[in-house]
Design a protein around this motif. Structure first.
Motif, PDB file in Angstrom:
ATOM      1  N   THR A 148       0.745  -1.465  -0.216  1.00 11.39           N
ATOM      2  CA  THR A 148       0.220   0.314   0.352  1.00 11.39           C
ATOM      3  C   THR A 148       0.801   1.111   0.104  1.00 11.39           C
ATOM      4  O   THR A 148       0.671   2.283  -0.436  1.00 11.39           O
ATOM      5  N   GLU A 152       0.893   3.947  -3.015  1.00 10.04           N
ATOM      6  CA  GLU A 152      -0.176   5.423  -2.533  1.00 10.04           C
ATOM      7  C   GLU A 152       0.959   6.035  -2.541  1.00 10.04           C
ATOM      8  O   GLU A 152       0.749   7.698  -2.196  1.00 10.04           O
ATOM      9  N   SER A 156      -2.614   6.042   3.451  1.00  6.63           N
ATOM     10  CA  SER A 156      -4.666   6.618   2.697  1.00  6.63           C
ATOM     11  C   SER A 156      -5.743   6.117   3.195  1.00  6.63           C
ATOM     12  O   SER A 156      -5.416   5.468   4.384  1.00  6.63           O
ATOM     13  N   ASN A 161      -6.232   3.257  -4.395  1.00  2.00           N
ATOM     14  CA  ASN A 161      -4.719   3.246  -5.892  1.00  2.00           C
ATOM     15  C   ASN A 161      -4.466   1.840  -5.686  1.00  2.00           C
ATOM     16  O   ASN A 161      -3.971   0.576  -6.565  1.00  2.00           O
TER      17      ASN A 161
END
Ligand code: 1CP
Length: 343
Positions: A148, A152, A156, A161
């Motif tokens: 992640t 990203e 987030s 994304n």
């Protein structure tokens, strides 16, 4: 090491509930802030083994916790592999987002051993200075949580994304996953080789993985990491922390060879006590925000957790990290309540 933490992680319920708290070295402690402020750059701070040892030890000296967790960070792995990770005060971690799996190149895997050796030194020094009965935990981020940040480029809210990649770039996700798994194994190996007594795998953002992809993205990667560690001769017990996966805990406990399962505060301890396999030690799961007010409501919540797990191996912890606004007195209150409990 035969302290209550490792005995309990091994499955014995000895009548003593061991305690440690996620993020126990952190900004709620003035002692931590003093050392932290002496090293403005967070990564240099993590890689300064003397300072890392000092802040790792602080909460043990202060609260007599049963386990220390080495002061380090999950994002040292992307940093070591040449992603430009930096920690911006008030913002958190930032890095340039990858645009293809090849941006996180397996050619950089050897950098883990060279650039993260200070974490191994810190573990050695820390183990040498800790009382025998205290356990020392090493840790890493689980692959999805690392992915992640790679995609990203920062923290987030909804990981949109990273989730889009799951559907749009499945091949690339598989490629990325292989590299991240190997990087994670190498980071954990450094810690295991240098004296960590147990290892914890933080999948802090597992809740963002769609349920039908959990097996591929959360469960299999965790199991591959443990299989590889065993193949390479490391036998330390592992605690999995797939945060926020609810009923997915059943499959995780069934399919990942963990000694302990970290429970977030969304899991009902009564449900967990009844439904999670009895050979797995449960760890958790007080809402860290209950510590801000403390008092009777915190006390009731702690009692409910202790009562629910009275008949099985349980390590007391929070459901996520302790927050900077936590009054230290409430941590003392928590410890004294748990130490005074008898099932
Ligand atoms: O300046 C500071 O003091 C910044 C705060 C901080 C701290 C205390 C960061 C930045 N990292 C750490 C240390 C840390 N990180 C530990 C140390 C040991 C302990 O628990 O006492 C551990 C275990 C971690 C693990 C970690 N880092 C996780 C997984 C656990 C969790 O809390 O979910 C994650 C997601 C990170 C990334 C990270 N590091 C730091 C920040 C601000 C973040 C981002 C968090 C986010 O995206 O919301």
């Amino acid at each position: 090491m035969t302290g209550s933490f490792l005995t309990t992680l091994d499955g014995s319920s000895s009548g003593v509930t061991p305690i440690w708290l996620m993020r126990q070295a952190g900004r709620y402690l003035v002692e931590y802030k003093a050392v932290r402020n002496s090293e403005p750059d967070f990564i240099s701070f993590c890689l300064n083994s003397d300072k890392a040892v000092e802040v790792t030890q602080q909460p043990i000296d202060k609260f007599d916790f049963d386990a220390a967790i080495i002061f380090s960070d999950i994002l040292l792995v992307p940093w070591a592999m040449n992603r430009n990770v930096r920690f911006v005060p008030g913002t958190g971690p930032l890095m340039d987002p990858i645009t293809a799996a090849s941006d996180f190149s397996p050619n950089n895997l050897d950098l883990i051993g060279s650039k993260l050796s200070p974490v191994g030194e810190a573990i050695q020094k820390c183990r040498a200075g800790l009382a025998n009965k205290k356990a020392l935990l090493g840790f890493a981020g689980a692959p999805w949580t690392i992915i992640t940040y790679l995609i990203e480029g920062q923290s987030s809210r909804d990981f949109a994304n990273a989730r889009k990649w799951l559907w749009h770039n499945d091949r690339q996700i598989e490629e990325l996953m292989d590299t991240v798994i190997e990087a994670t194994v190498r980071f954990l190996e450094i810690q295991a080789r240098n004296g960590a007594d147990a290892l914890m795998l933080f999948d802090s953002w597992a809740s963002a993985v769609p349920a039908d992809r959990r097996d591929q993205i959360v469960i299999k990667p965790a199991q591959k990491i443990i299989t590889e560690l065993r193949k390479r001769g490391h036998q330390q017990p592992v605690i999995g922390f797939p945060k926020g996966i609810g009923e997915g805990l059943l499959a995780y406990c069934d399919q990942v060879d963990i000694a302990g399962i970290g429970l977030d505060h969304g899991v009902d301890p009564v449900w967990a006590a009844k439904n999670l396999p009895s050979h797995i030690t449960v760890q958790g799961n007080l809402d860290p925000l209950s510590l801000i007010d403390g008092g009777e409501m915190m006390k009731t919540s702690i009692s409910r957790i202790l009562d629910a797990f009275a008949d099985r191996a349980h390590i007391f912890n929070l459901g996520h990290g302790i927050t900077p606004e936590t009054p230290v007195q409430h941590v003392y209150d928590l410890v004294s309540q748990i130490r005074g409990y008898s099932a």
